[in-house]
Motif scaffolding. Structure first.
Motif, PDB file in Angstrom:
ATOM      1  N   ALA A   1      11.146  -8.713  12.923  1.00  0.00           N
ATOM      2  CA  ALA A   1      12.351  -8.734  12.094  1.00  0.00           C
ATOM      3  C   ALA A   1      12.157  -9.806  11.030  1.00  0.00           C
ATOM      4  CB  ALA A   1      13.583  -9.042  12.943  1.00  0.00           C
ATOM      5  N   GLY A   2      12.170  -9.404   9.781  1.00  0.00           N
ATOM      6  CA  GLY A   2      11.950 -10.359   8.700  1.00  0.00           C
ATOM      7  C   GLY A   2      12.358  -9.772   7.370  1.00  0.00           C
ATOM      8  N   HIS A   3      12.244 -10.570   6.334  1.00  0.00           N
ATOM      9  CA  HIS A   3      12.567 -10.118   4.986  1.00  0.00           C
ATOM     10  C   HIS A   3      11.629  -8.995   4.569  1.00  0.00           C
ATOM     11  CE1 HIS A   3      15.383 -13.371   4.344  1.00  0.00           C
ATOM     12  NE2 HIS A   3      14.470 -14.242   4.748  1.00  0.00           N
ATOM     13  N   ASP A   4      12.115  -8.142   3.666  1.00  0.00           N
ATOM     14  CA  ASP A   4      11.293  -7.058   3.149  1.00  0.00           C
ATOM     15  C   ASP A   4      10.045  -7.601   2.446  1.00  0.00           C
ATOM     16  OD1 ASP A   4      13.152  -5.262   4.075  1.00  0.00           O
ATOM     17  OD2 ASP A   4      13.955  -4.755   2.099  1.00  0.00           O
ATOM     18  N   PHE A   5       9.009  -6.811   2.476  1.00  0.00           N
ATOM     19  CA  PHE A   5       7.738  -7.140   1.835  1.00  0.00           C
ATOM     20  C   PHE A   5       7.621  -6.460   0.485  1.00  0.00           C
ATOM     21  CE2 PHE A   5       6.465  -8.540   5.957  1.00  0.00           C
ATOM     22  CZ  PHE A   5       5.338  -9.329   5.781  1.00  0.00           C
ATOM     23  N   LEU A   6       6.825  -7.036  -0.379  1.00  0.00           N
ATOM     24  CA  LEU A   6       6.290  -6.343  -1.543  1.00  0.00           C
ATOM     25  C   LEU A   6       4.826  -6.079  -1.220  1.00  0.00           C
ATOM     26  CD1 LEU A   6       7.710  -8.193  -4.683  1.00  0.00           C
ATOM     27  CD2 LEU A   6       8.611  -6.191  -3.477  1.00  0.00           C
ATOM     28  N   ASN A   7       4.387  -4.859  -1.528  1.00  0.00           N
ATOM     29  CA  ASN A   7       3.010  -4.449  -1.244  1.00  0.00           C
ATOM     30  C   ASN A   7       2.425  -3.731  -2.439  1.00  0.00           C
ATOM     31  OD1 ASN A   7       4.553  -4.011   1.625  1.00  0.00           O
ATOM     32  ND2 ASN A   7       2.515  -4.875   1.868  1.00  0.00           N
ATOM     33  N   THR A   8       1.130  -3.880  -2.611  1.00  0.00           N
ATOM     34  CA  THR A   8       0.385  -3.140  -3.611  1.00  0.00           C
ATOM     35  C   THR A   8      -1.056  -3.006  -3.132  1.00  0.00           C
ATOM     36  OG1 THR A   8      -0.069  -2.930  -5.991  1.00  0.00           O
ATOM     37  CG2 THR A   8      -0.281  -5.138  -5.039  1.00  0.00           C
ATOM     38  N   VAL A   9      -1.811  -2.159  -3.804  1.00  0.00           N
ATOM     39  CA  VAL A   9      -3.222  -1.967  -3.483  1.00  0.00           C
ATOM     40  C   VAL A   9      -4.009  -2.123  -4.777  1.00  0.00           C
ATOM     41  CG1 VAL A   9      -4.960  -0.276  -2.722  1.00  0.00           C
ATOM     42  CG2 VAL A   9      -2.796  -0.488  -1.476  1.00  0.00           C
TER      43      VAL A   9
END
Length: 181
Positions: free
Chosen positions: A52-60
């Motif tokens: 349970a945690g803050h939302d992530f930002l993701n990229t590739v």
């Protein structure tokens, strides 16, 4: 030595915009050039997986390197550490910056890192941007094209592309927000 085609996943859920841009800059400064630009997907916002945690930002990102798999993994860990990621942190915990080697050419191995990385097939935050960046590339174990794996993905993870202002770097190829996989 012929350069390897490499795909890396970046993620952050602590000062997310700041750390994604810093990670992209660090990778760009280390690997990108006029003859080998670094390509990046859109940035996606996703819920934390495994805790349970803050939302992530993701990229590739896609880049080329003459580093070995071991050297590349070490370079990624050094960039993470330089941006506050503690190597002692639990696998499922908040991150300032996480950089994972997803694919290195078509290598299949379990050490020094698992390749291809298992998250490619199981986590939308890796699969969707990877399929967007290299839709025709075949998964080295599964054999299917990445776009076909994404189209058949049935996971329930919440994921959405977001507006993201990429730093203007000379050898960074960024996406347009209208692209749909």
């Amino acid at each position: 030595m012929r350069p390897a085609q490499v795909f890396l996943g970046l993620g952050s859920n602590r000062r997310r915009y700041h750390h994604i841009n810093l990670g992209l800059r660090a990778l760009h400064d280390r690997f990108a050039s006029a003859t080998a630009p670094m390509h990046v997907t859109r940035v996606f916002e996703s819920e934390a997986v495994g805790f349970a945690g803050h939302d992530f930002l993701n990229t590739v990102v896609a880049l080329q390197t003459t580093l070995s798999i071991t050297e590349l993994a070490q370079a990624c860990k050094a960039i993470e550490k330089g941006h506050g990621h503690l190597s002692s942190a639990a696998k499922y915990s908040p991150r300032t910056l996480d950089i994972d080697v997803l694919m290195y050419n078509d290598e299949v191995c379990s050490a020094p890192v698992q390749l291809p990385r298992a998250e490619i097939i199981h986590n939308a935050f890796v699969l969707w941007p990877l399929a967007e960046l290299a839709p025709e590339k075949r998964h080295p174990v599964d054999g299917r094209k990445l776009i076909d794996i994404w189209r058949n993905y049935r996971g329930e993870q919440r994921l959405q592309p977001i507006e993201f202002e990429f730093e203007n770097l000379p050898y960074l190829v960024t996406p347009t927000m209208n692209k749909e996989a």
